[in-house]
Design a protein around this motif. Structure first.
Motif, PDB file in Angstrom:
ATOM      1  N   ASP A  82       0.846  -1.350   0.041  1.00 36.54           N
ATOM      2  CA  ASP A  82      -0.001   0.044   0.045  1.00 36.54           C
ATOM      3  C   ASP A  82       0.670   1.209   0.053  1.00 36.54           C
ATOM      4  O   ASP A  82       1.758   1.518   1.019  1.00 36.54           O
ATOM      5  CB  ASP A  82      -0.779   0.122   1.275  1.00 36.54           C
ATOM      6  CG  ASP A  82      -1.887   1.136   1.567  1.00 36.54           C
ATOM      7  OD1 ASP A  82      -1.575   2.102   0.762  1.00 36.54           O
ATOM      8  OD2 ASP A  82      -2.622   1.091   2.682  1.00 36.54           O
ATOM      9  N   ALA A  83       0.996   1.787  -1.029  1.00 35.48           N
ATOM     10  CA  ALA A  83       2.039   2.890  -1.421  1.00 35.48           C
ATOM     11  C   ALA A  83       1.993   3.810  -0.116  1.00 35.48           C
ATOM     12  O   ALA A  83       3.052   4.482  -0.005  1.00 35.48           O
ATOM     13  CB  ALA A  83       1.721   3.549  -2.626  1.00 35.48           C
ATOM     14  N   LYS A  84       0.840   4.271   0.507  1.00 33.80           N
ATOM     15  CA  LYS A  84       0.813   5.595   1.412  1.00 33.80           C
ATOM     16  C   LYS A  84       1.700   4.708   2.743  1.00 33.80           C
ATOM     17  O   LYS A  84       1.920   5.553   3.634  1.00 33.80           O
ATOM     18  CB  LYS A  84      -0.546   6.140   1.445  1.00 33.80           C
ATOM     19  CG  LYS A  84      -1.471   5.064   2.097  1.00 33.80           C
ATOM     20  CD  LYS A  84      -3.058   5.762   2.121  1.00 33.80           C
ATOM     21  CE  LYS A  84      -3.874   4.730   3.012  1.00 33.80           C
ATOM     22  NZ  LYS A  84      -4.078   3.546   2.102  1.00 33.80           N
ATOM     23  N   ILE A  89      -2.002   3.941  -5.551  1.00 33.85           N
ATOM     24  CA  ILE A  89      -1.389   5.074  -5.632  1.00 33.85           C
ATOM     25  C   ILE A  89      -2.309   6.345  -5.672  1.00 33.85           C
ATOM     26  O   ILE A  89      -2.111   7.412  -5.341  1.00 33.85           O
ATOM     27  CB  ILE A  89      -0.296   5.302  -6.899  1.00 33.85           C
ATOM     28  CG1 ILE A  89      -1.209   4.814  -8.107  1.00 33.85           C
ATOM     29  CG2 ILE A  89       0.929   4.609  -6.711  1.00 33.85           C
ATOM     30  CD1 ILE A  89      -0.502   5.288  -9.457  1.00 33.85           C
ATOM     31  N   LEU A  94      -2.420   7.513  -2.489  1.00 32.31           N
ATOM     32  CA  LEU A  94      -1.132   8.169  -1.938  1.00 32.31           C
ATOM     33  C   LEU A  94      -1.054   9.588  -2.336  1.00 32.31           C
ATOM     34  O   LEU A  94      -0.781  10.506  -1.733  1.00 32.31           O
ATOM     35  CB  LEU A  94       0.047   7.374  -2.798  1.00 32.31           C
ATOM     36  CG  LEU A  94       1.637   8.060  -2.589  1.00 32.31           C
ATOM     37  CD1 LEU A  94       1.904   7.672  -1.200  1.00 32.31           C
ATOM     38  CD2 LEU A  94       2.318   7.653  -3.682  1.00 32.31           C
ATOM     39  N   GLU A  95      -1.883  10.027  -3.547  1.00 32.98           N
ATOM     40  CA  GLU A  95      -2.063  11.126  -4.146  1.00 32.98           C
ATOM     41  C   GLU A  95      -2.469  12.262  -3.241  1.00 32.98           C
ATOM     42  O   GLU A  95      -2.409  13.283  -3.231  1.00 32.98           O
ATOM     43  CB  GLU A  95      -2.459  10.989  -5.676  1.00 32.98           C
ATOM     44  CG  GLU A  95      -1.343  10.862  -6.650  1.00 32.98           C
ATOM     45  CD  GLU A  95      -1.882  10.347  -7.986  1.00 32.98           C
ATOM     46  OE1 GLU A  95      -3.186  10.236  -8.143  1.00 32.98           O
ATOM     47  OE2 GLU A  95      -1.035   9.580  -8.458  1.00 32.98           O
ATOM     48  N   SER A  99      -2.793  11.720  -0.026  1.00 31.76           N
ATOM     49  CA  SER A  99      -1.954  11.759   1.194  1.00 31.76           C
ATOM     50  C   SER A  99      -0.971  13.245   0.995  1.00 31.76           C
ATOM     51  O   SER A  99      -0.733  13.520  -0.144  1.00 31.76           O
ATOM     52  CB  SER A  99      -1.379  10.657   1.680  1.00 31.76           C
ATOM     53  OG  SER A  99      -0.490  10.356   0.774  1.00 31.76           O
ATOM     54  N   GLU A 112       3.824   1.569 -10.545  1.00 28.67           N
ATOM     55  CA  GLU A 112       2.734   1.992  -9.866  1.00 28.67           C
ATOM     56  C   GLU A 112       1.353   1.522 -10.202  1.00 28.67           C
ATOM     57  O   GLU A 112       1.305   1.518 -11.476  1.00 28.67           O
ATOM     58  CB  GLU A 112       2.765   3.542  -9.880  1.00 28.67           C
ATOM     59  CG  GLU A 112       4.088   4.236  -9.175  1.00 28.67           C
ATOM     60  CD  GLU A 112       4.126   5.756  -9.685  1.00 28.67           C
ATOM     61  OE1 GLU A 112       3.563   6.497  -8.795  1.00 28.67           O
ATOM     62  OE2 GLU A 112       4.576   5.778 -10.821  1.00 28.67           O
TER      63      GLU A 112
END
Lengths: 64, 666
Positions: free
Chosen positions: B111-113, B139, B142-143, B145, B164
């Motif tokens: 989970d990217a974040k 992602i 993520l963007e 956050s 991604e």
């Protein structure tokens, strides 16, 4: 579902398997984290509906 | 061009050799639970999926097939895993798939974040010599956050392909397929430096069997972490086992903490170093502030004043002064005394002509005048503010840090930081907490924590009422707190001596420290209030009925007569006996009784201290008593209760004696 203590993410079915040996598991409304054993109450249905309604309004629509 | 490594060669050299394979190429998806592995799996396989239990377990494994440019692949979706050190059955299955099925490519989905928490597994997979593609999933989240990841910097740090994706929409799947088809095995020189453990690791190399799908370095680290499963799989002869035990023992002597902890710490440090170059500068500053705060909350010296600040403002000021003082005062003296009680008394005067039956509803211990008043007038406002504070603490991520902070202290009384879980839950409800003690790893820890929960951990409502009783009497509150603290430590220490055993080991993944979200806090508080009301209302109402029956049948009077004697020994008025009777129904019910008694002005400050100590230490409520018997067995359960019964009165007697004979004015 995310454990408030250890951050482990799990779903309700995993939680009930974590307390299957407990004699009170049928009537118990608590959820148990399968990772660390931390227990917390399940969000009641009325609150879930209220949260959805609130979120819906916030997003410019009302959930029916 | 897809090149498959030769595991044997790779294993010997810890490098990525290259040799072509003709059979169906196998891809394994790994990652933490809920990172979107299944979504990636579905995007790659479409509808073709076979679900089966992993042999010898109930853990389900999903398998599928797919094609890229006429090349066939088999893909396995593994259960969630946090690390290669397997703790749960799911993690064992995921690791066994990696070890036994020898995949050609491992796709690690994160989970990217939450990259900070998940990158450690990527490092372990690289260390294990797996051919990895790292997938930064979600992602889109993520963007939204405040985290910005520099993908090129991450690629150059890890030297692996990074893609991604948004698994739910299929974004990035085309790029992932290209990465699979173009995958080239390269020697990856990235290593985690384990400092002094490097010597042990190089000594272990000669004793480890070749032929494993993990590199000898990775197997060595797992052996140092005393992973039994890996030791059995990789070490054949007894003499080698002996050599390995000696290496582990020598390595352990360099550290005060278990090697598992040291290795995990080194990996986390490496992750932090990498993220310094990978996360955008603003976030790195935020991260370093967060890391600093996180560290001081767990620091054995600086962490203590922080804990006291939280206890002072959270418990004393907010729960005690505001909840148990201001709110209870308003609800009790205004809402109930002026409006609700007179209304029901009048109503039942009209509805029921018989005085003895009126008592059931509106008498001294009536359902409305006592049961409902205690539930809504005294207990509800206290638990509401307590649950609010608790939700703030919980959502901030402070609880696991508290567990780490008290770990050393708890070890002195035979427990570990893990016991913070039942202890903290005990502040909510001791019955529930007693059940949670079964999650503690040893019988010794389970017995010690059960005794301490029954004895020295007041539930939130009891604690709140006690704080309200001591309002404006700080020295009296201090005496109560000191006695409780001493009892907790002394009984814990003595019990740990009575049940000798090994020093417990405790590890816990520490989630990031964060600002609590108000929506989470509200949902958690309301969920707990909902649960609590469902729990206490029936008990309080039943207690009112039982007391009424006891009154009618004179049993209540008889019990009060018996309790007259211990009350006298403790220097308390006879009326205090009913408080202890109430307390056996529920701890908070007894505390509410003490609150009532204080209002009558029948007891002075010293008596309040003595009664509060006796009541806090007194026998657990009926439900906790039954659960203790169920969890620890009838002999231990009754033994604990008899000990507590005598200990509570003896301690309260001793405190009364000391205060009176020293002439201390509280």
């Amino acid at each position: 579902m995310k454990c408030s203590l250890c951050g482990y993410e799990f779903d309700i079915s995993e939680s009930s398997s974590a307390c299957s040996s407990c004699p009170m598991n049928k009537s118990c409304t608590l959820l148990r984290c399968p990772n660390c054993g931390y227990e917390f109450p399940k969000e009641p249905e009325w609150l879930e509906k209220l949260t959805k309604l609130f979120k819906g309004k916030k997003n410019g629509r009302i959930n029916s | 061009m897809f090149i498959v490594k030769n595991k044997e060669t790779d294993n010997l050299s810890d490098s990525h050799g290259a040799q072509k394979k003709t059979q169906l190429k196998k891809i394994v998806l790994v990652g933490n639970p809920n990172v979107g592995k299944s979504a990636i799996f579905n995007c790659l396989t479409g509808s073709y999926t076979v679900v089966s239990n992993y042999p010898g377990t109930t853990v389900e494994v999903y398998r599928g097939k797919f094609k890229i440019d006429n090349q066939n692949f088999e893909i396995v979706d593994t259960p969630g895993m946090y690390a290669l050190t397997s703790m749960t059955e799911e993690e064992k299955v995921a690791r066994n798939i990696l070890l036994e099925e020898k995949p050609d490519i491992v796709i690690h989905v994160i989970d990217a974040k939450n990259i900070e928490r998940m990158l450690s597994l990527t490092l372990q997979l690289i260390e294990a010599g797996q051919s990895i593609i790292l997938v930064l999933n979600m992602i889109d989240e993520l963007e939204k956050s405040d985290i910005k990841i520099n993908i090129n910097a991450l690629k150059s740090e890890l030297k692996i392909p990074i893609i991604e994706t948004i698994g739910t929409s299929g974004k990035g799947i085309k790029e992932l397929k290209t990465a699979i088809i173009d995958y080239k095995i390269k020697t990856n020189n990235f290593i985690i430096n384990y400092d002094k453990l490097e010597i042990a690791l190089s000594r272990l190399k000669s004793s480890i069997n070749i032929g494993q799908n993990f590199s000898t370095r990775s197997i060595g680290a797992l052996i140092l972490m005393e992973d039994e499963d890996i030791i059995d799989k990789t070490i054949d002869s007894e003499s080698d086992k002996q050599i390995i035990n000696n290496i582990i023992t020598e390595a352990k002597s360099d550290y005060n903490e278990p090697l598992n902890y040291i290795i995990t710490l080194k990996r986390m440090e490496t992750v932090k170093k990498i993220l310094k170059y990978v996360l955008e500068p603003n976030y790195s500053v935020k991260l370093s502030i967060r890391n600093f705060l996180s560290k001081i909350t767990m620091h054995p010296v600086y962490g203590v004043p922080i804990l006291f600040i939280i206890l002072y403002f959270g418990l004393y000021k907010f729960v005690g002064v505001f909840g148990a003082g201001t709110l209870v005062d308003f609800l009790e003296n205004t809402v109930f005394d002026k409006y609700i009680n007179p209304f029901f008394i009048k109503l039942f005067d009209i509805l029921i002509p018989w005085a003895f039956l009126q008592d059931l509803f509106t008498g001294e211990y009536g359902i409305f005048t006592l049961g409902l008043r205690y539930s809504f007038g005294i207990i509800l406002p206290i638990v509401t503010v307590f649950f609010f504070v608790f939700a703030v603490i919980e959502d901030s991520g402070y609880l696991p840090r508290l567990a780490m902070l008290v770990d050393n202290l708890f070890k002195k009384i035979g427990l570990s930081g893990r016991a913070v879980i039942p202890m903290v839950l005990g502040l909510g409800c001791d019955t529930m907490a007693t059940m949670v003690t079964r999650t503690l790893p040893t019988k010794r820890e389970r017995i010690i924590s059960t005794i301490l929960l029954s004895l020295a951990i007041p539930c939130s409502a009891q604690l709140g009422v006690i704080l309200a009783i001591f309002e404006g009497k700080n020295s009296a509150l201090l005496v109560w707190a000191i006695v409780m603290g001493l009892v907790f430590l002394l009984i814990g220490y003595l019990t740990s001596k009575l049940f000798p055993g090994e020093k417990p080991v405790f590890y816990m993944e520490i989630p990031p420290l964060r600002l609590p979200k108000i929506s989470n806090v509200i949902v958690k508080t309301l969920s707990r209030i909902n649960w609590y009301l469902k729990e206490i209302l029936p008990v309080f109402l039943i207690a009112s009925v039982l007391i009424w029956l006891g009154q009618v049948s004179r049993i209540f009077d008889m019990l009060l007569f018996i309790l007259k004697f211990p009350m006298k020994w403790l220097g308390l008025p006879e009326e205090a006996g009913k408080v202890f009777l109430f307390g056996f129904f529920r701890r908070d019910y007894g505390a509410a009784g003490l609150y009532d008694l204080k209002k009558t002005g029948l007891i002075d400050t010293t008596q309040i201290v003595v009664a509060s100590i006796a009541l806090t230490l007194f026998l657990p409520c009926v439900a906790q008593f039954l659960i203790t018997i169920k969890e620890r067995g009838i002999k231990t359960g009754i033994g604990i209760s008899i000990f507590i019964l005598f200990f509570s009165f003896i301690t309260a007697f001793a405190v009364n004696f000391i205060i009176r004979s020293m002439g201390v004015n509280l």
